[in-house]
Design an enzyme around this catalytic site. Structure first.
Site, short mmCIF file in Angstrom:
data_model
loop_
_atom_site.label_atom_id
_atom_site.label_comp_id
_atom_site.label_asym_id
_atom_site.label_seq_id
_atom_site.Cartn_x
_atom_site.Cartn_y
_atom_site.Cartn_z
N LYS A 55 41.23 11.73 13.56
CA LYS A 55 40.81 12.87 14.39
C LYS A 55 39.30 12.95 14.45
O LYS A 55 38.72 13.19 15.51
CB LYS A 55 41.43 14.17 13.84
CG LYS A 55 42.91 14.28 14.14
CD LYS A 55 43.61 15.38 13.38
CE LYS A 55 45.12 15.30 13.64
NZ LYS A 55 45.93 16.18 12.79
N GLN A 99 45.17 20.59 8.27
CA GLN A 99 46.14 19.49 8.25
C GLN A 99 47.35 19.87 7.39
O GLN A 99 47.20 20.28 6.24
CB GLN A 99 45.46 18.22 7.68
CG GLN A 99 46.33 16.99 7.72
CD GLN A 99 46.68 16.55 9.15
OE1 GLN A 99 45.84 16.50 10.02
NE2 GLN A 99 47.95 16.23 9.36
N ASP A 122 45.73 23.79 17.49
CA ASP A 122 47.05 23.21 17.23
C ASP A 122 48.16 24.03 17.90
O ASP A 122 49.29 23.55 18.03
CB ASP A 122 47.32 23.19 15.72
CG ASP A 122 47.22 21.80 15.12
OD1 ASP A 122 47.27 20.82 15.89
OD2 ASP A 122 47.11 21.71 13.88
#
Ligand code: NAD
Length: 298
Positions: A55, A99, A122
């Site tokens: 990422k 994460q 997200d």
């Protein structure tokens, strides 16, 4: 019947990343700063380390500033919440991604709830799930949004098509079903307690497989000509003499390709879309924070 067309997520994702890069450069010139994504990793899970590294690299390649926060596995919930609060306040940070999975003892729902919904790139915050559910603009989880982009690119208008989503997770199955309903498809959500799954899948013009079971969906479950999107990423046990097993999806790809009209491969289908959409969501967040409308064509 001819072999199914391959839906090449890698090529589509590269093009999306290029469009994001161009729009990020224009934003930076206008705002005097790059869009910024903060990625928080707690603990040393090897797969998560790979994802976080990927990422960060993808951000830099697209002209998005990447702020990595790597914390030890024994980080307290209070310390993690206080970092998120700092990132919520930080004007250089447009998107915040924590994460998952988090080490045991940290409450994932409490951590997600602490993220400012307008930085929740997200799309996991309940506010964004709610916005999706009632049709308001918000952040949509990256994987299902990526699947939707591939579907629309392939099929155009989805009105009236029968879609079956196999899997009902909050990050893939449920938002995927919502997006399909919003696109006027007729949607069935199947899951671990569904009866006669093969018969249900056989009715579908669109099959989304998001289960996590290697090659579970067989060719004879698929309606001839259907469009098959395989979200599953499963590693098979290694063959003799090999260190690592092959990656396969939830669909038995080789045989399904004989029946389907179009199908995503694993790897190289949905996987590359997820990070590309994350970059896109971060760019949209940056525009929102600057009071600009979302850039078009993304
Ligand atoms: P999950 O474990 O949270 O959910 C799996 C779903 O499958 C559940 O809703 C369950 O009801 C259903 N299920 C389980 N067994 C079933 C069965 N026998 N028949 C029908 N349904 C069944 O998983 P998830 O997070 O939604 O991920 C699903 C898969 O997608 C995994 O392989 C994951 O690695 C992959 N994934 C890929 C990406 C990507 O970027 N390509 C992103 C997220 C997840």
């Amino acid at each position: 019947m001819p072999e199914a067309a391959l839906i090449d997520g890698k090529v589509f994702a590269e093009a999306l990343r290029a469009r994001v890069g161009a729009a990020a450069a224009a934003f930076a010139q206008w705002a005097g700063r790059r869009p910024g994504l903060a990625v928080v990793l707690v603990g040393e899970d090897p797969a998560s380390q790979v994802y976080v590294g990927a990422k960060g690299k993808a951000c830099e390649a697209a002209g998005i500033a990447s702020f990595e926060h790597r914390l030890p596995a024994d980080t307290s919930e209070a310390a993690l919440l206080s970092l998120i609060e700092r990132l919520n306040q930080d004007e250089a940070v447009d998107g915040i991604l924590v994460q998952m999975p988090l080490p045991q003892g940290l409450d994932e729902q409490a951590i997600i709830a602490a993220i400012n919904p307008d930085k929740d790139v997200d799309g996991f915050h309940v506010i964004n799930a709610g916005r999706l559910s009632v049709g308001q603009a918000g952040f949509i989880p990256c994987t299902p949004l990526g699947c939707m982009m591939l579907l629309k690119d392939r099929l155009g208008d989805l009105s009236g098509l029968d879609a079956v989503v196999i899997g009902r997770s909050n990050i893939v199955g449920k938002p995927m079903a919502q997006l399909l309903v919003d696109a006027n498809a007729t949607v069935t959500i199947a899951h671990s307690r569904t009866k006669n799954l093969a018969d249900i899948v056989r009715r579908a013009d669109i099959v989304i497989a998001a289960v996590g079971r290697p090659e579970m969906i067989r060719a004879d479950w698929i309606k001839p000509g259907a469009t098959v999107i395989d979200v599953g990423i499963n590693r098979l046990p290694p063959e003799p003499g090999k260190e690592r097993g092959r990656l396969v999806g939830d669909v038995a790809f080789a045989e399904a390709r004989e029946v389907a009209g179009a199908i995503t491969p694993v790897p190289g289908g949905v996987g590359p879309m997820t990070i590309a959409v994350l970059l896109r969501n971060t760019l949209v967040a940056a525009h929102g924070h600057a009071g600009l409308p979302a850039p078009e064509g993304l």
